[in-house]
Design a protein around this motif. Structure first.
Motif, short mmCIF file in Angstrom:
data_model
loop_
_atom_site.label_atom_id
_atom_site.label_comp_id
_atom_site.label_asym_id
_atom_site.label_seq_id
_atom_site.Cartn_x
_atom_site.Cartn_y
_atom_site.Cartn_z
N LYS A 1 0.83 -1.21 0.00
CA LYS A 1 0.00 0.00 0.00
C LYS A 1 0.87 1.26 0.00
CE LYS A 1 -3.71 -2.62 0.45
NZ LYS A 1 -3.08 -3.94 0.55
N GLU A 2 1.97 1.22 -0.72
CA GLU A 2 2.87 2.37 -0.84
C GLU A 2 2.56 3.15 -2.11
OE1 GLU A 2 6.68 0.27 1.43
OE2 GLU A 2 6.63 0.40 -0.76
N ASN A 3 3.03 4.39 -2.17
CA ASN A 3 2.81 5.25 -3.33
C ASN A 3 4.10 5.43 -4.11
OD1 ASN A 3 0.15 5.67 -2.44
ND2 ASN A 3 0.77 7.42 -1.19
N VAL A 4 3.96 5.88 -5.35
CA VAL A 4 5.10 6.25 -6.19
C VAL A 4 4.83 7.64 -6.75
CG1 VAL A 4 6.42 5.73 -8.27
CG2 VAL A 4 5.61 3.86 -6.82
N ILE A 5 5.83 8.51 -6.67
CA ILE A 5 5.69 9.88 -7.18
C ILE A 5 6.82 10.14 -8.16
CG2 ILE A 5 5.46 12.32 -6.58
CD1 ILE A 5 4.83 11.39 -3.69
N LEU A 6 6.48 10.49 -9.39
CA LEU A 6 7.46 10.82 -10.43
C LEU A 6 7.39 12.32 -10.70
CD1 LEU A 6 6.72 7.91 -12.94
CD2 LEU A 6 8.44 7.97 -11.14
N ILE A 7 8.49 13.01 -10.43
CA ILE A 7 8.52 14.47 -10.59
C ILE A 7 9.59 14.83 -11.62
CG2 ILE A 7 8.98 16.66 -9.44
CD1 ILE A 7 7.93 15.46 -6.89
N GLY A 8 9.22 15.66 -12.59
CA GLY A 8 10.20 16.06 -13.59
C GLY A 8 9.61 16.98 -14.64
N ASN A 9 10.48 17.52 -15.45
CA ASN A 9 10.06 18.42 -16.51
C ASN A 9 9.16 17.71 -17.51
OD1 ASN A 9 11.80 20.30 -15.35
ND2 ASN A 9 13.51 19.69 -16.64
N SER A 10 8.43 18.49 -18.27
CA SER A 10 7.59 17.94 -19.32
C SER A 10 8.44 17.21 -20.35
CB SER A 10 6.80 19.06 -20.00
OG SER A 10 6.02 18.55 -21.05
N GLY A 11 7.98 16.03 -20.74
CA GLY A 11 8.67 15.28 -21.78
C GLY A 11 9.80 14.39 -21.33
N THR A 12 9.95 14.20 -20.02
CA THR A 12 11.07 13.40 -19.52
C THR A 12 10.72 11.92 -19.36
OG1 THR A 12 10.47 14.12 -17.27
CG2 THR A 12 12.26 15.31 -18.37
N GLY A 13 9.51 11.54 -19.70
CA GLY A 13 9.15 10.12 -19.67
C GLY A 13 8.36 9.69 -18.45
N LYS A 14 7.81 10.62 -17.70
CA LYS A 14 7.07 10.27 -16.48
C LYS A 14 5.85 9.40 -16.80
CE LYS A 14 6.27 14.50 -15.30
NZ LYS A 14 6.87 15.12 -16.51
N THR A 15 5.09 9.83 -17.79
CA THR A 15 3.88 9.07 -18.14
C THR A 15 4.24 7.70 -18.70
OG1 THR A 15 2.65 11.12 -18.59
CG2 THR A 15 1.80 9.08 -19.57
N HIS A 16 5.31 7.62 -19.46
CA HIS A 16 5.77 6.33 -20.00
C HIS A 16 6.07 5.37 -18.84
CE1 HIS A 16 8.36 4.11 -23.19
NE2 HIS A 16 8.08 3.29 -22.19
N LEU A 17 6.85 5.82 -17.87
CA LEU A 17 7.20 4.96 -16.75
C LEU A 17 5.98 4.60 -15.91
CD1 LEU A 17 10.61 6.33 -15.42
CD2 LEU A 17 10.19 4.25 -16.73
N ALA A 18 5.13 5.58 -15.67
CA ALA A 18 3.93 5.34 -14.87
C ALA A 18 3.06 4.28 -15.54
CB ALA A 18 3.14 6.63 -14.68
N THR A 19 2.88 4.42 -16.85
CA THR A 19 2.07 3.45 -17.59
C THR A 19 2.72 2.08 -17.59
OG1 THR A 19 1.28 5.23 -19.04
CG2 THR A 19 0.98 2.97 -19.81
N ALA A 20 4.05 2.03 -17.76
CA ALA A 20 4.76 0.75 -17.79
C ALA A 20 4.65 0.02 -16.45
CB ALA A 20 6.22 0.98 -18.15
N ILE A 21 4.80 0.74 -15.36
CA ILE A 21 4.68 0.13 -14.03
C ILE A 21 3.26 -0.36 -13.80
CG2 ILE A 21 4.77 0.60 -11.55
CD1 ILE A 21 7.07 2.57 -12.16
N ALA A 22 2.29 0.45 -14.21
CA ALA A 22 0.88 0.07 -14.03
C ALA A 22 0.51 -1.09 -14.94
CB ALA A 22 -0.01 1.28 -14.32
N HIS A 23 1.07 -1.12 -16.15
CA HIS A 23 0.81 -2.23 -17.07
C HIS A 23 1.35 -3.53 -16.48
CE1 HIS A 23 1.59 -4.78 -20.67
NE2 HIS A 23 0.47 -4.24 -21.11
#
Length: 253
Positions: free
Chosen positions: A100-122
């Motif tokens: 029940k832990e969280n993950v927070i990805l912080i970074g500039n636009s276009g650095t791949g945050k959504t890619h990683l978030a989707t990959a982990i969730a997938h």
């Protein structure tokens, strides 16, 4: 009625479609290889189980509502040397969801945050986790509409059925006072009950811009970061680098 028809009738009533499709072919193979009855039965049922698991996995991925399917094998870790690849691979194993832990990805636009978030969730979908992906602004709009229609409790109950919720692009659009309060209430309901994976282009010190209130921001961060893996992804835009590579590969570029 022939044996084949009797078998097909029973399998239809038992709702074993994969067994029905493969029973005769596997029976012939079993006879040719002199397999025992139990070995044949085990192989037949394993075929049914594998097909059901595959169907369930596809359903979980569809229900997650990913805008695009992204996986870790297509992420260029060399473009983000400050990011720990072993850490990401560990998160993709899903233990943080069990805890029940969280993950927070912080970074500039276009650095791949959504890619990683989707990959982990997938990856979590493949691990039989119930996942939902949503943009922060879309989630707040849904909560506001639910409140106006007096069905907020019902909507929140539906969301609480998930093991992992990805809230993408938090910080791109500031919220109204009511919207910020609803998002705080929503995320607080998951504290130590399920996992949130949040992406943001803003550092924590700037999150007051999102919620418009120092105390609300502090309370939100207190709950979100208490049991959290925080990954910083600042750097040159990953999408910009990819675009430049494509341009360089063109004739006369």
């Amino acid at each position: 009625m022939t044996t084949t028809l009797r078998l097909q009738s029973c399998l239809k009533r038992l709702k074993l479609p994969t067994v029905a499709r493969h029973a005769e072919a596997l029976a012939r193979e079993a006879e040719e290889s002199r397999q025992g009855y139990l070995e044949y039965l085990c192989l037949l049922l394993e075929t049914e189980v594998c097909q059901r698991e595959e169907n369930q996995q596809k359903a979980r991925i569809q229900q997650a509502r990913f805008p695009l399917i992204k996986t870790l094998d297509t992420f260029d870790f060399s473009a983000m040397p400050s990011l720990s690849k072993p850490k990401i691979l560990t998160l993709a194993q899903g233990e943080f969801i069990d805890k029940k832990e969280n993950v927070i990805l912080i970074g500039n636009s276009g650095t791949g945050k959504t890619h990683l978030a989707t990959a982990i969730a997938h990856a979590a979908c493949r691990q039989r986790k119930r996942v939902r992906f949503v943009h922060a602004a879309t989630l707040v709009d849904e909560l506001l509409a639910a409140q106006a229609e007096h069905r907020l409790t019902k909507v929140e109950k539906q969301w609480r059925q998930h093991d992992l919720i990805v809230i993408d692009e938090l910080g791109y659009i500031p919220f109204s006072k009511t919207g910020a309060e609803l998002l705080f209430q929503f995320c607080s309901a998951f504290y130590e009950r399920a996992s949130l994976l949040v992406t943001s282009n803003l550092e924590f010190a700037e999150w007051t811009q999102i919620f418009g209130n120092d105390k609300l921001t502090a309370a939100f961060l207190d709950r979100l970061t208490h049991h959290a893996h925080i990954l910083l992804m600042n750097g040159e835009s990953y999408r910009f680098r990819q675009s430049m590579k494509r341009l360089e590969s063109l004739p006369n570029a």
